[in-house]
Design a protein around this motif. Structure first.
Motif, PDB file in Angstrom:
ATOM      1  N   ILE A  92       1.132  -0.986   0.092  1.00  0.00           N
ATOM      2  CA  ILE A  92       0.146  -0.010  -0.143  1.00  0.00           C
ATOM      3  C   ILE A  92       0.984   1.215  -0.043  1.00  0.00           C
ATOM      4  O   ILE A  92       1.721   1.399   0.721  1.00  0.00           O
ATOM      5  CB  ILE A  92      -0.839   0.174   1.137  1.00  0.00           C
ATOM      6  CG1 ILE A  92      -1.825  -1.340   1.233  1.00  0.00           C
ATOM      7  CG2 ILE A  92      -1.827   1.263   1.389  1.00  0.00           C
ATOM      8  CD1 ILE A  92      -2.799  -1.241   2.568  1.00  0.00           C
ATOM      9  N   PHE A  93       0.580   2.228  -0.974  1.00  0.00           N
ATOM     10  CA  PHE A  93       1.442   3.408  -1.045  1.00  0.00           C
ATOM     11  C   PHE A  93       0.767   4.608  -1.009  1.00  0.00           C
ATOM     12  O   PHE A  93      -0.344   4.553  -1.491  1.00  0.00           O
ATOM     13  CB  PHE A  93       2.525   3.318  -2.053  1.00  0.00           C
ATOM     14  CG  PHE A  93       1.881   3.593  -3.667  1.00  0.00           C
ATOM     15  CD1 PHE A  93       2.031   4.487  -4.127  1.00  0.00           C
ATOM     16  CD2 PHE A  93       1.379   2.314  -4.062  1.00  0.00           C
ATOM     17  CE1 PHE A  93       1.550   4.867  -5.411  1.00  0.00           C
ATOM     18  CE2 PHE A  93       0.838   2.677  -5.645  1.00  0.00           C
ATOM     19  CZ  PHE A  93       1.086   3.733  -6.133  1.00  0.00           C
ATOM     20  N   ILE A  94       1.339   5.766  -0.700  1.00  0.00           N
ATOM     21  CA  ILE A  94       0.919   7.061  -0.985  1.00  0.00           C
ATOM     22  C   ILE A  94       1.772   7.673  -2.111  1.00  0.00           C
ATOM     23  O   ILE A  94       2.643   7.302  -2.385  1.00  0.00           O
ATOM     24  CB  ILE A  94       0.672   7.956   0.289  1.00  0.00           C
ATOM     25  CG1 ILE A  94       2.239   8.040   1.069  1.00  0.00           C
ATOM     26  CG2 ILE A  94      -0.375   7.351   1.253  1.00  0.00           C
ATOM     27  CD1 ILE A  94       2.137   8.912   2.018  1.00  0.00           C
ATOM     28  N   GLY A  95       0.933   8.658  -2.615  1.00  0.00           N
ATOM     29  CA  GLY A  95       1.873   9.484  -3.601  1.00  0.00           C
ATOM     30  C   GLY A  95       2.867  10.698  -2.929  1.00  0.00           C
ATOM     31  O   GLY A  95       2.737  10.950  -1.923  1.00  0.00           O
ATOM     32  N   GLY A  96       3.925  10.735  -3.627  1.00  0.00           N
ATOM     33  CA  GLY A  96       4.842  11.912  -3.094  1.00  0.00           C
ATOM     34  C   GLY A  96       5.143  12.981  -4.223  1.00  0.00           C
ATOM     35  O   GLY A  96       4.243  13.278  -4.623  1.00  0.00           O
ATOM     36  N   ASN A  97       6.236  13.435  -4.224  1.00  0.00           N
ATOM     37  CA  ASN A  97       6.325  14.698  -5.304  1.00  0.00           C
ATOM     38  C   ASN A  97       7.219  14.093  -6.595  1.00  0.00           C
ATOM     39  O   ASN A  97       7.769  15.005  -7.210  1.00  0.00           O
ATOM     40  CB  ASN A  97       7.057  15.761  -4.629  1.00  0.00           C
ATOM     41  CG  ASN A  97       8.281  15.691  -4.032  1.00  0.00           C
ATOM     42  OD1 ASN A  97       8.594  14.580  -3.127  1.00  0.00           O
ATOM     43  ND2 ASN A  97       9.411  16.191  -4.396  1.00  0.00           N
ATOM     44  N   HIS A  98       7.503  12.868  -6.712  1.00  0.00           N
ATOM     45  CA  HIS A  98       8.098  12.298  -7.797  1.00  0.00           C
ATOM     46  C   HIS A  98       7.280  11.041  -8.109  1.00  0.00           C
ATOM     47  O   HIS A  98       7.677  10.024  -7.983  1.00  0.00           O
ATOM     48  CB  HIS A  98       9.557  11.909  -7.574  1.00  0.00           C
ATOM     49  CG  HIS A  98      10.358  13.067  -7.118  1.00  0.00           C
ATOM     50  ND1 HIS A  98      10.391  14.260  -8.003  1.00  0.00           N
ATOM     51  CD2 HIS A  98      11.113  13.482  -6.121  1.00  0.00           C
ATOM     52  CE1 HIS A  98      11.297  15.056  -7.413  1.00  0.00           C
ATOM     53  NE2 HIS A  98      12.011  14.652  -6.455  1.00  0.00           N
ATOM     54  N   GLU A  99       6.294  11.190  -8.979  1.00  0.00           N
ATOM     55  CA  GLU A  99       5.545  10.264  -9.418  1.00  0.00           C
ATOM     56  C   GLU A  99       5.040  10.650 -10.920  1.00  0.00           C
ATOM     57  O   GLU A  99       5.095  11.408 -11.478  1.00  0.00           O
ATOM     58  CB  GLU A  99       4.115  10.149  -8.477  1.00  0.00           C
ATOM     59  CG  GLU A  99       4.174  10.190  -7.107  1.00  0.00           C
ATOM     60  CD  GLU A  99       4.800   8.814  -6.580  1.00  0.00           C
ATOM     61  OE1 GLU A  99       5.089   8.026  -7.240  1.00  0.00           O
ATOM     62  OE2 GLU A  99       4.971   8.772  -5.138  1.00  0.00           O
ATOM     63  N   ALA A 100       4.548   9.303 -11.205  1.00  0.00           N
ATOM     64  CA  ALA A 100       3.928   9.389 -12.719  1.00  0.00           C
ATOM     65  C   ALA A 100       2.626   9.856 -12.425  1.00  0.00           C
ATOM     66  O   ALA A 100       1.367   9.238 -12.296  1.00  0.00           O
ATOM     67  CB  ALA A 100       3.608   8.043 -13.369  1.00  0.00           C
ATOM     68  N   SER A 101       2.190  11.220 -12.284  1.00  0.00           N
ATOM     69  CA  SER A 101       1.248  11.540 -11.968  1.00  0.00           C
ATOM     70  C   SER A 101      -0.048  11.404 -12.722  1.00  0.00           C
ATOM     71  O   SER A 101      -1.099  11.446 -12.329  1.00  0.00           O
ATOM     72  CB  SER A 101       1.132  13.310 -12.028  1.00  0.00           C
ATOM     73  OG  SER A 101       2.218  13.635 -10.888  1.00  0.00           O
ATOM     74  N   ASN A 102       0.143  11.245 -14.186  1.00  0.00           N
ATOM     75  CA  ASN A 102      -1.136  11.018 -14.920  1.00  0.00           C
ATOM     76  C   ASN A 102      -1.719   9.601 -14.449  1.00  0.00           C
ATOM     77  O   ASN A 102      -2.852   9.451 -14.544  1.00  0.00           O
ATOM     78  CB  ASN A 102      -0.629  10.851 -16.393  1.00  0.00           C
ATOM     79  CG  ASN A 102       0.393   9.775 -16.707  1.00  0.00           C
ATOM     80  OD1 ASN A 102       1.543   9.713 -16.120  1.00  0.00           O
ATOM     81  ND2 ASN A 102       0.182   8.825 -17.633  1.00  0.00           N
TER      82      ASN A 102
END
Length: 572
Positions: free
Chosen positions: A79-89
């Motif tokens: 299980i993960f949350i998003g950070g500020n280096h992600e495949a945002s799309n």
């Protein structure tokens, strides 16, 4: 239940899973769940890389695509949350959470899940004051601005999390709650990461909204990443109306690199018997439904309801509303295994050159969830909107007129200058100043996809193998517990009873500082280790030895041309 907690993943899924499997074999334990605190980088193909906010020369495919394509399967529920280096799309397809591939679940903008009776909450992204009160208006194809603002947290998610009344066992965020360093060994943190001194002294280190969630929620555990340093704290909350005084055990971890503390195993009592199942949270779903009218998909500033300024400001839900959610799901809140591919996976045999950003995609998981719960799918609105994601110039929106509004706390006055999470990643900035690049950087760049990790020492301090190609580094004893600092009155003490720090401290670089300490100043040579390093197996987390502190430090003025994206401190 043994839960492995990962700091920043940075796309190194293979290495993370290898580390856990090696630990299980070596220590004779079974890890039940993996939590990742952001910068997961679920990159499926070349188009996803174009939507990740890093300079192009540091965009690497890494290994997630293998799990997306089915070539590999995650050996443990992740299980993960998003950070500020992600495949945002890709993450934008799942605003309320969903499977990014089999056995790997993303928590969306914010979410609450249950696993084995343990309640797990998460909030994706980092704080940036200029975007905090905007709606979720970004959609691919992104501009350079919206590629970054897409992962900035919004007041809607913070407001929703503040409505939770039932106890939370675990909460995750990418950046730290503001001021949490005051509840740990602050001086040790500054000695190890001297660039944080100014922000600590000015009380600007961390996220104000995240601190508000911590204060309102009071979870038993809070896990973070982002600053690429391991740090423990024990937060003692104010006494509640019932006279109970709760505490939160905070732990931040490093990123997945050799000789770094990027993974920790904690033992948390489960409330149901195995086999454990991943389930939705009824209270959270009731809150989503109740606050659906507050959803906004424009870049316009939007205030959340506040006491004395709104007719209704309390959106916490009743047992009747929670029961209605359960009825809508036929009393079966188990998360369905409904992952579906929405784009082709990367094919190493047929790489696509000059890939372009994709358009907005409607994910069937989100459509099914929104239909069943009766809430709005923001992806549908954005897909049908004529207003492009990059159509609104962020410079045209000023929050200056609202800064005196008493409904908003002082963190709204925060700026990027005071926030360590915000930096420039423009290619022009990275490509200039090449003359400042250290000589060893070229070798590191050529080898950035290879991560060779050595064995940890066994109990007693002796190495169990001479091989240098094992899943994790030569850190403290794998089952060493974390000692949390005592509160000022000494009335409370906390300890993670089955903790597993796998990788010791290492170098961290800050992209948003004009002056910083270089890697050659912070790395410890074999001679340094022999003269200054003590036995870490006997030291608690908040008493760790500072590596690389001492003579020989010098300061650089430019923050450009990092040797390797995955080996630097990538706080944006």
């Amino acid at each position: 239940m043994k839960i492995a907690v990962e700091g920043c993943g940075h796309g190194e899924l293979d290495k993370i899973y290898e580390t856990i499997q090696f630990l299980e074999q070596k220590e004779g334990i079974k890890v039940d769940l993996l939590l990742c605190c952001g910068d997961f980088q679920s990159v499926r193909n070349e188009s996803d890389l174009e939507c990740m906010a890093v300079p192009k020369k540091y965009r690497t495919m890494n290994t997630f695509y293998k799990y997306y394509s089915g070539e590999k399967t995650a050996p443990i529920l992740t299980i993960f949350i998003g950070g500020n280096h992600e495949a945002s799309n890709y993450l934008a397809e799942l605003p309320y959470g969903g499977w990014v591939c089999p056995n790997i679940y993303y928590m969306g903008y914010a979410s609450v899940l249950n696993y084995g009776g343990i309640r797990i909450g998460g909030m994706s992204g980092i704080f940036k004051g200029r975007d905090y009160r905007k709606g979720h208006y970004e959609k691919p194809p992104y501009s350079q601005d919206t590629m970054r603002s897409a992962y900035h947290i919004r007041n809607l998610e913070v407001f929703r999390l503040q409505q939770i009344k039932q106890h939370m066992d675990i909460m995750m965020s990418h950046d730290w709650p503001k001021g949490v360093y005051r509840h740990g060994d602050k001086e040790s943190l500054i000695r190890r990461k001297q660039f944080l001194r100014e922000e600590v002294n000015s009380n600007s280190l961390g996220s104000g909204p995240t601190e508000e969630v911590l204060t309102a929620m009071k979870p038993s555990y809070w896990f973070s990443a982002h600053l690429h340093v391991k740090f423990a704290a024990l937060v003692q909350h104010k006494e509640g109306d019932n006279g109970e005084r709760k505490q939160t055990k905070f732990l931040a971890l490093d990123k997945c690199l050799p000789r770094r503390d990027f993974l920790q195993v904690v033992d948390i009592p489960h409330k149901t018997e195995p086999p454990f199942e991943l389930s939705y949270d009824a209270e959270w779903f009731a809150i989503l439904k109740e606050t659906n009218n507050l959803l906004d998909t424009t870049p316009d500033l939007k205030h959340m309801p506040a006491q004395f300024f709104s007719d209704r400001w309390d959106y916490s839900v009743t047992m009747e509303q929670i029961s209605a959610v359960k009825s809508a799901f036929d009393d079966d809140l188990k998360v369905p295994m409904n992952f579906r591919k929405t784009v082709p996976a990367f094919d190493p045999a047929k790489p696509i050159r000059n890939a372009q950003q994709p358009n907005m995609c409607i994910n069937p998981q989100t459509r099914e969830l929104c239909t069943k719960l009766g809430i709005t799918d923001p992806c549908v609105i954005l897909s049908s909107s004529n207003r492009a994601s990059f159509g609104g110039n962020q410079g045209d929106v000023s929050i200056g007129e609202d800064e005196d509004d008493p409904t908003y706390t002082s963190f709204m006055l925060d700026s990027s200058a005071a926030n360590p999470a915000e930096i420039s990643l423009d290619d022009d900035d990275e490509d200039s100043g090449a003359e400042d690049k250290p000589k060893e950087d070229s070798d590191a760049t050529q080898n950035r996809t290879r991560l060779s990790l050595s064995l940890p020492p066994v109990k007693g301090g002796e190495s169990s193998s001479s091989s240098g190609d094992q899943p994790f580094g030569d850190a403290e004893s794998p089952l060493k517990s974390i000692s949390f600092p005592d509160p000022p009155d000494g009335s409370l003490k906390g300890e993670l009873t089955t903790s597993t720090p796998l990788v010791p401290r290492g170098v961290i670089k800050r992209r948003n500082l004009e002056a910083y300490t270089s890697s050659q100043d912070e790395e410890v040579t074999s001679e340094d280790q022999g003269s200054s390093e003590v036995d870490s197996s006997s030291e608690p987390l908040n008493k760790e030895v500072v590596q690389g502190s001492g003579p020989g430090r010098h300061m650089k003025i430019k923050r450009r041309n990092q040797a390797i994206y995955t080996a630097d401190d990538d706080d944006e």
